[in-house]
Write an enzyme that holds these catalytic residues in place. Structure first.
Site, PDB file in Angstrom:
ATOM      1  N   LYS A   1       1.632  10.852   3.451  1.00  0.00           N
ATOM      2  CA  LYS A   1       1.671   9.503   4.052  1.00  0.00           C
ATOM      3  C   LYS A   1       0.568   9.334   5.095  1.00  0.00           C
ATOM      4  O   LYS A   1      -0.142   8.325   5.110  1.00  0.00           O
ATOM      5  CB  LYS A   1       3.039   9.226   4.680  1.00  0.00           C
ATOM      6  CG  LYS A   1       3.206   7.752   5.005  1.00  0.00           C
ATOM      7  CD  LYS A   1       4.298   7.472   5.997  1.00  0.00           C
ATOM      8  CE  LYS A   1       3.776   7.581   7.408  1.00  0.00           C
ATOM      9  NZ  LYS A   1       4.720   7.149   8.426  1.00  0.00           N
ATOM     10  N   ASP A   6       6.430   5.335   3.079  1.00  0.00           N
ATOM     11  CA  ASP A   6       7.480   5.933   3.907  1.00  0.00           C
ATOM     12  C   ASP A   6       8.821   5.451   3.367  1.00  0.00           C
ATOM     13  O   ASP A   6       8.881   4.787   2.329  1.00  0.00           O
ATOM     14  CB  ASP A   6       7.292   5.573   5.388  1.00  0.00           C
ATOM     15  CG  ASP A   6       7.459   4.085   5.657  1.00  0.00           C
ATOM     16  OD1 ASP A   6       7.778   3.321   4.705  1.00  0.00           O
ATOM     17  OD2 ASP A   6       7.288   3.657   6.809  1.00  0.00           O
TER      18      ASP A   6
END
Length: 368
Positions: free
Chosen positions: A256, A275
């Site tokens: 991420k 996320d």
């Protein structure tokens, strides 16, 4: 509230009169660039909302005051590196590059609306949501600070790095900015300046377990034969997956954070930081077949690929607009029927009553 910018858009001539002509103009409009949808939303952590429609922040070695108008971006330089010569053309060019104004957001929007019904419904509420082209070093260390964190706290950490290790900028004479602004005006530290930070010092400053990752990443970057700053800049010219894998060799960088750095500083416009909130929205609107599965690195890639297939090579820009509709402080702009439903309550009544840490953070303004 958040609708003020649209409610009474100033004309750039009014700003010039009101400020005695110290402002400069970049021709754009709020459909192409809306500061509220671009600066305080977890891409960069260097901007303060200082007055109605006005933001103060730092890009490289320049500090700016920016004001939203309906027909232009008004700006003035308020501080710069010591000994720097005045150069208003370069001041404007730095902003053009930072906001990537050579890219026409309206054309992208038309294309994405024709490809996707959800995008068509949501996008009208978030005009001018641009991606910033940030300095890769600043972006990398900002997102190391972002893990398990919310926007205001990351903001505090990034600005603490600047004050502790960066270079103080010198106020420009004609600047009318308050002394309160002046204390925020430091450049982001160079790799050499960051090398002065010890893990112990950073922990004392409240960086927690991220201190180890900051120190470790500085060390690894400084060992690169071509120089760490050059190595990072070089990732702009390799494909996205290659850049992402290279970033993940650094301490504390997972998929991420790597996607954030690629999207916000390395020109990888197809990158999509996934996320738990992006995952929930993707399952709700695009991949109901994944309902009930846990988010793993493999499924992050599945979500990215789904959105790239839907939106094309600038999918990260399209996702950025959709992301705003999930952000706590902006979600309420949407009519309720368009809002992503909250994740169903956990089966255990105890869990249902007490929101998870992640949900609490989301309310405060989760970072990317």
């Amino acid at each position: 509230g958040h609708s003020k910018i649209k409610a009474e858009p100033l004309h750039s001539e009014e700003v010039k009169r009101e400020a005695g002509g110290t402002w400069n103009s970049l021709k754009t409009n709020y459909v192409e660039l809306d500061l509220e949808h671009t600066l305080p939303v977890g891409q960069s952590f260097r901007w303060n909302h200082t007055a109605h429609d006005t933001f103060t922040g730092v890009i490289g070695h320049r500090a700016y005051e920016l004001k939203q108008c309906n027909d232009a971006l008004q700006f003035r330089l308020i501080a710069q590196a010591e000994g720097a010569r005045a150069d208003s053309e370069e001041d404007a060019n730095v902003l053009r590059e930072y906001f990537q104004l050579h890219l026409n957001l309206s054309d992208f929007m038309t294309n994405w609306r024709s490809r996707d019904k959800r995008f068509e419904s949501v996008s009208a509420y978030y005009p001018g949501a641009r991606l910033l082209r940030q300095d890769p070093l600043e972006c990398l260390f900002s997102f190391i600070c972002s893990s398990n964190n919310h926007i205001s706290r990351i903001h505090g950490m990034v600005n603490k790095l600047c004050r502790r290790y960066g270079t103080k900028l010198v106020m420009v004479k004609q600047s009318e900015s308050s002394a309160r602004d002046a204390e925020h005006l430091f450049s982001f530290p160079s790799l050499e300046q960051l090398a002065e930070a010890s893990e112990e010092e950073l922990r004392k400053d409240g960086f927690g377990y991220r201190a180890k990752f900051i120190v470790g990443t500085v060390k690894q970057l400084r060992e690169k034969t071509e120089g760490g700053t050059e190595w990072l800049a070089g990732l702009r010219s390799v494909p996205y997956r290659e850049a992402s894998s290279a970033l993940m060799t650094l301490p504390g960088i997972g998929p991420k954070v790597a996607a954030c750095v690629c999207l916000f500083s390395l020109d990888k416009f197809e990158a999509i930081p996934v996320d738990t909130h992006v995952w929930q929205a993707a399952v709700a609107h695009y991949r109901p077949d994944l309902e009930g599965k846990s988010l793993t690195p493999r499924l992050m890639t599945v979500v990215e690929d789904t959105l790239i297939e839907r939106f094309g090579p600038h999918a990260g820009w399209a996702h950025n607009v959709l992301f705003l509709s999930e952000l706590a402080q902006l979600k309420k702009k949407l009519p309720e029927k368009l809002q992503t439903p909250q994740k169903r309550k956990a089966k255990s009544p105890a869990k249902a009553k007490s929101p998870t840490k992640a949900m609490k953070k989301k309310k405060k303004g989760e970072a990317y």
